[in-house]
Structures are given as structure tokens and as C-alpha cells.
Design a protein around this motif. Structure first.
Motif, PDB file in Angstrom:
ATOM      1  N   MET A   1       4.486  29.256 -23.389  1.00 34.69           N
ATOM      2  CA  MET A   1       5.343  30.102 -22.428  1.00 34.69           C
ATOM      3  C   MET A   1       6.772  30.297 -23.328  1.00 34.69           C
ATOM      4  O   MET A   1       7.158  29.441 -24.402  1.00 34.69           O
ATOM      5  N   ARG A   2       7.402  31.042 -22.689  1.00 32.04           N
ATOM      6  CA  ARG A   2       8.859  31.424 -23.258  1.00 32.04           C
ATOM      7  C   ARG A   2       9.609  30.682 -22.013  1.00 32.04           C
ATOM      8  O   ARG A   2       9.558  30.843 -21.008  1.00 32.04           O
ATOM      9  N   VAL A   3      10.427  29.633 -22.495  1.00 34.38           N
ATOM     10  CA  VAL A   3      11.419  28.922 -21.763  1.00 34.38           C
ATOM     11  C   VAL A   3      12.822  28.997 -21.927  1.00 34.38           C
ATOM     12  O   VAL A   3      13.064  28.834 -23.213  1.00 34.38           O
ATOM     13  N   PHE A   4      13.591  29.048 -21.161  1.00 25.30           N
ATOM     14  CA  PHE A   4      14.991  29.218 -21.172  1.00 25.30           C
ATOM     15  C   PHE A   4      15.703  28.074 -20.652  1.00 25.30           C
ATOM     16  O   PHE A   4      15.619  27.841 -19.342  1.00 25.30           O
ATOM     17  N   VAL A   5      16.269  27.194 -21.512  1.00 22.63           N
ATOM     18  CA  VAL A   5      16.911  25.741 -21.047  1.00 22.63           C
ATOM     19  C   VAL A   5      18.337  26.050 -21.087  1.00 22.63           C
ATOM     20  O   VAL A   5      18.828  26.453 -22.474  1.00 22.63           O
ATOM     21  N   THR A   6      18.907  25.917 -20.034  1.00 25.30           N
ATOM     22  CA  THR A   6      20.389  25.905 -20.052  1.00 25.30           C
ATOM     23  C   THR A   6      20.961  24.347 -20.100  1.00 25.30           C
ATOM     24  O   THR A   6      20.333  23.408 -19.639  1.00 25.30           O
ATOM     25  N   GLY A   7      22.143  24.353 -20.675  1.00 22.53           N
ATOM     26  CA  GLY A   7      22.505  23.045 -20.850  1.00 22.53           C
ATOM     27  C   GLY A   7      21.733  21.966 -21.945  1.00 22.53           C
ATOM     28  O   GLY A   7      21.595  20.835 -21.792  1.00 22.53           O
ATOM     29  N   ALA A   8      21.320  22.669 -22.950  1.00 23.02           N
ATOM     30  CA  ALA A   8      20.484  22.296 -23.835  1.00 23.02           C
ATOM     31  C   ALA A   8      20.895  21.209 -24.632  1.00 23.02           C
ATOM     32  O   ALA A   8      20.060  20.553 -25.286  1.00 23.02           O
ATOM     33  N   LEU A  20       9.640  20.570 -26.013  1.00 27.46           N
ATOM     34  CA  LEU A  20       9.117  22.042 -25.624  1.00 27.46           C
ATOM     35  C   LEU A  20       8.548  22.670 -27.066  1.00 27.46           C
ATOM     36  O   LEU A  20       7.549  23.230 -26.926  1.00 27.46           O
ATOM     37  N   VAL A  21       9.416  22.627 -28.047  1.00 28.54           N
ATOM     38  CA  VAL A  21       9.004  23.063 -29.239  1.00 28.54           C
ATOM     39  C   VAL A  21       7.651  22.629 -29.906  1.00 28.54           C
ATOM     40  O   VAL A  21       6.693  23.089 -30.474  1.00 28.54           O
ATOM     41  N   ALA A  22       7.751  21.089 -29.782  1.00 28.38           N
ATOM     42  CA  ALA A  22       6.460  20.550 -30.342  1.00 28.38           C
ATOM     43  C   ALA A  22       5.205  21.238 -29.479  1.00 28.38           C
ATOM     44  O   ALA A  22       4.177  20.827 -29.926  1.00 28.38           O
ATOM     45  N   ALA A  23       5.591  21.283 -28.185  1.00 28.07           N
ATOM     46  CA  ALA A  23       4.178  21.661 -27.160  1.00 28.07           C
ATOM     47  C   ALA A  23       3.735  23.137 -27.448  1.00 28.07           C
ATOM     48  O   ALA A  23       2.955  23.629 -26.861  1.00 28.07           O
ATOM     49  N   GLY A  24       4.506  23.949 -28.320  1.00 27.85           N
ATOM     50  CA  GLY A  24       4.229  25.285 -28.701  1.00 27.85           C
ATOM     51  C   GLY A  24       5.083  26.061 -28.037  1.00 27.85           C
ATOM     52  O   GLY A  24       4.620  27.430 -28.072  1.00 27.85           O
ATOM     53  N   ARG A  41      19.345  25.071 -33.308  1.00 26.64           N
ATOM     54  CA  ARG A  41      18.442  26.011 -34.385  1.00 26.64           C
ATOM     55  C   ARG A  41      17.627  24.950 -34.948  1.00 26.64           C
ATOM     56  O   ARG A  41      16.162  25.317 -35.166  1.00 26.64           O
ATOM     57  N   GLU A  42      18.025  23.803 -35.404  1.00 29.56           N
ATOM     58  CA  GLU A  42      17.225  22.906 -36.224  1.00 29.56           C
ATOM     59  C   GLU A  42      16.316  22.204 -35.400  1.00 29.56           C
ATOM     60  O   GLU A  42      15.218  21.814 -35.807  1.00 29.56           O
ATOM     61  N   ALA A  43      16.403  22.379 -33.962  1.00 28.20           N
ATOM     62  CA  ALA A  43      15.513  21.810 -33.260  1.00 28.20           C
ATOM     63  C   ALA A  43      14.128  22.549 -32.814  1.00 28.20           C
ATOM     64  O   ALA A  43      13.204  22.325 -32.273  1.00 28.20           O
ATOM     65  N   GLY A  44      14.489  23.836 -33.351  1.00 30.00           N
ATOM     66  CA  GLY A  44      13.526  24.785 -33.135  1.00 30.00           C
ATOM     67  C   GLY A  44      13.849  25.781 -32.073  1.00 30.00           C
ATOM     68  O   GLY A  44      12.804  26.713 -31.862  1.00 30.00           O
ATOM     69  N   ALA A  45      14.714  25.982 -31.468  1.00 25.13           N
ATOM     70  CA  ALA A  45      15.080  26.928 -30.315  1.00 25.13           C
ATOM     71  C   ALA A  45      15.860  28.046 -31.022  1.00 25.13           C
ATOM     72  O   ALA A  45      16.499  27.892 -32.113  1.00 25.13           O
ATOM     73  N   GLU A  46      15.859  29.189 -29.969  1.00 25.35           N
ATOM     74  CA  GLU A  46      16.884  30.243 -30.231  1.00 25.35           C
ATOM     75  C   GLU A  46      18.372  29.945 -29.668  1.00 25.35           C
ATOM     76  O   GLU A  46      18.097  29.847 -28.247  1.00 25.35           O
ATOM     77  N   LEU A 220       9.236  18.170 -18.966  1.00 26.74           N
ATOM     78  CA  LEU A 220       8.121  19.134 -19.784  1.00 26.74           C
ATOM     79  C   LEU A 220       6.723  19.356 -18.719  1.00 26.74           C
ATOM     80  O   LEU A 220       6.369  20.265 -18.580  1.00 26.74           O
ATOM     81  N   ALA A 221       6.302  18.110 -18.075  1.00 25.87           N
ATOM     82  CA  ALA A 221       5.341  18.384 -16.879  1.00 25.87           C
ATOM     83  C   ALA A 221       5.608  19.379 -16.069  1.00 25.87           C
ATOM     84  O   ALA A 221       4.597  20.068 -15.566  1.00 25.87           O
ATOM     85  N   ALA A 222       6.900  19.065 -15.295  1.00 25.35           N
ATOM     86  CA  ALA A 222       7.150  20.074 -14.286  1.00 25.35           C
ATOM     87  C   ALA A 222       7.279  21.584 -14.916  1.00 25.35           C
ATOM     88  O   ALA A 222       6.938  22.411 -14.003  1.00 25.35           O
ATOM     89  N   ILE A 223       7.616  21.634 -16.025  1.00 27.74           N
ATOM     90  CA  ILE A 223       7.641  23.247 -16.754  1.00 27.74           C
ATOM     91  C   ILE A 223       6.151  23.791 -16.677  1.00 27.74           C
ATOM     92  O   ILE A 223       5.983  25.043 -16.520  1.00 27.74           O
TER      93      ILE A 223
END
Length: 310
Positions: A1-8, A20-24, A41-46, A220-223
């Protein structure tokens, strides 16, 4: 899925984004601080630099990301324990993020057609009007004891818990226990080592904890699934302050905490801390375990504290 995380880049986001990135999942992650974008970015997010109180910017950022899920973890929490003498002042910026910031995200979710919104709440945002030993479930009404210096902070929590399920297509609110673990609550460890956290008035208040990676796993489970609604994200072992605080002192190699009467501490620490340490209640995690298919790796703070300090 496309996930938008605020306060990341907060305590929880630091574990959630890599999970989340590891889960695809395809993750867009926000921060208020430009200097933290490289970490995301190093964690794999935009990464996106975003002020959650800027409604137009929030709507634009969510529109650009076109997410399936928004995760609301925006806070502005500091480490100044003395600020608890006036909780509303200490949490002023966070209260805004939990009210106006929440509304901005819900507006964006509605305009963009986001399917699910998962938001952060807190188990124990206020001392109980009627303390007791029975664990609070998601069905129990909010019944916090009113304090002059702590009215806006509980009200902001209440806003999240009411607005997200009511307005989002699938609104999920995660009521986290007290965070500890890697990247969380280091000031508490330091204060316990220096014997700056006394046992107040017998330490009868019940606390619910959650280790930070367990909190990220529950998020992650709730997402990924579970019915909309409110969930208590806590471990299996709520405990009185008189039990967990001396144990933590022992684990960090400190002397036992000082024991002080409430009347002596209140002028210095303020009524919020005193009532929390003497009149709070624990929370049940049965619903989260059953409906989210989640189990805390650290079922008790006893094993979690030792892993944290090791």
C-alpha cells in the motif's frame, strides 16, 4: 500500500517507517525539520518537510502522495520534566497538532479519498476521577479528573479519539501506553539513575507501558488490517508505581527511589504528577490482541526494562 506517515522522525516513527518499508509498503514520511530528511530517505521512505498546522500544505502533500493510509504521529514533545507543573503549557504545540493538525489530515483524507487513517492517542492522558484496580477497556467512558493546569491536553486527546473514527472512512485510534525502549524515554532513565523520580504518596497509581518496537508492530498491524475503532496498545502487565519504579531503579543500578508524601511534592512537581502517581488506572489490551492479531514481544515491562537498559 501507499502509506503517508506524519511525525515520522519521532520515537515511534523511527521504528515504524523501516518496518513499513520492510513489509513492502510505499512510504511517504514527513518531518518538520529539513535536516532529518536524509534519515528518512536512508530508511527507504520518500521524505517531505511539512508543518502539520499548515492546512493547504497538508492537503497538497497528501494529494501528491495519494496514499491508501495516513498515519498520524505528529507531536512536539520535549524532555523538560519540570514542565509538568503546567501540562497545558508543556503540551501546547502538541495540543495544536492533535486538534488542528488532526483536522487538517482528516480534511486531506476526505478530499483525496484516503481509505484509512490511523492516529496516535495515549493511555493515561489524565488522572482518573475514580481510581481503581479494574483495567480500562475501549468501552469505558473517559472520566479524567479535572485539573486547572491540565485541561487542554486531555481535551486534545479526546478530540483525536472522537474525530478520527467519526470522520475517516476507516478511522483507527491507537491509545499507546507509556513508551520505553530504543529511542524512547531516555530522560526517565537518567532521572531514575540520579534519584530524581520519587515514589509519591505510596505510588498507588497504575501505569500501562508499551515497549517502542512493540508499539510500532501494533501500528503496522492496524495499518494493514483490523476493524476501525479505538485500541489500547499496552503490555499485559499494568502495575502500580510502587512496583515498577523501584524495579527500574534496581535495573539501572541506582539506589531505591526516595519516598515522599504527596503534600510535600505537589508544590514543586504540580498536581498532575502527584495525581498520576497516586490515582491513575491501567488499561486492557485484549481487544488489540484479538482484533489486530498482535502480541507484544515484551509481555511485561519487567523483561522489557531489562532489555532496554542492557
Amino acid at each position: 500500500m501507499r502509506v503517508f506517515v506524519t511525525g515520522a522522525t519521532g520515537a515511534l516513527g523511527g521504528h515504524l517507517v523501516p518496518g513499513l518499508v520492510a513489509a513492502g509498503h510505499d512510504v511517504t514520511a514527513t518531518t518538520r525539520t529539513p535536516g532529518k530528511t536524509a534519515r528518512l530517505r536512508e530508511a527507504g521512505a520518500e521524505p517531505v518537510v511539512l508543518d502539520g498546522l499548515d492546512r493547504a500544505a497538508v492537503i497538497a502533500a497528501v494529494g501528491d502522495a495519494a496514499p491508501d493510509v495516513i498515519v498520524h504521529q505528529m507531536t512536539a514533545l520535549g524532555n523538560d520534566a519540570s514542565g509538568f507543573r503546567n501540562v497545558d503549557r508543556l503540551f501546547a504545540a502538541t495540543n495544536e497538532l492533535r486538534t488542528r493538525g488532526t483536522d487538517n489530515l482528516l480534511d486531506a483524507a476526505d478530499m483525496v479519498g484516503v481509505r484509512r487513517v490511523v492516529a496516535q492517542s495515549y493511555a493515561g492522558a489524565g488522572p482518573e476521577r475514580r481510581p481503581g484496580t479494574r483495567l480500562k477497556t475501549e468501552e469505558d467512558p473517559i472520566d479524567w479528573k479535572p485539573l486547572k493546569s491540565a485541561t487542554q491536553a486531555p481535551a486534545a486527546i479526546r478530540h483525536v479519539e472522537e474525530a478520527v473514527p467519526a470522520r475517516a472512512r476507516e478511522g483507527v485510534v491507537l491509545r499507546y501506553g507509556g513508551f520505553y525502549g530504543p529511542g524512547a524515554s531516555q530522560p526517565l532513565l537518567d532521572a531514575v539513575r540520579k534519584r530524581r523520580v520519587p515514589l509519591i504518596g505510596g505510588g498507588t497509581g497504575i501505569c500501562s507501558f508499551i515497549e517502542i518496537t512493540d508499539a510500532a508492530a501494533a501500528t503496522l498491524a492496524a495499518i494493514e488490517g483490523g476493524a476501525p475503532g479505538l485500541y489500547n496498545i499496552v503490555d499485559d502487565d499494568p502495575a502500580p508505581v510502587a512496583e515498577w519504579l523501584p524495579y527500574l531503579a534496581e535495573v539501572v543500578g541506582a539506589k531505591p527511589p526516595l519516598r515522599l508524601p504527596a503534600w510535600l511534592v505537589q508544590p514543586l512537581a504540580g498536581p498532575f504528577i502527584v495525581t498520576q502517581m497516586t490515582g491513575s488506572r491501567g488499561y486492557s489490551n485484549e481487544k488489540a490482541k484479538k482484533e489486530l492479531g498482535w502480541e507484544p514481544r515484551y509481555a511485561s515491562w519487567r523483561e522489557g526494562f531489562r532489555a532496554w537498559v542492557a
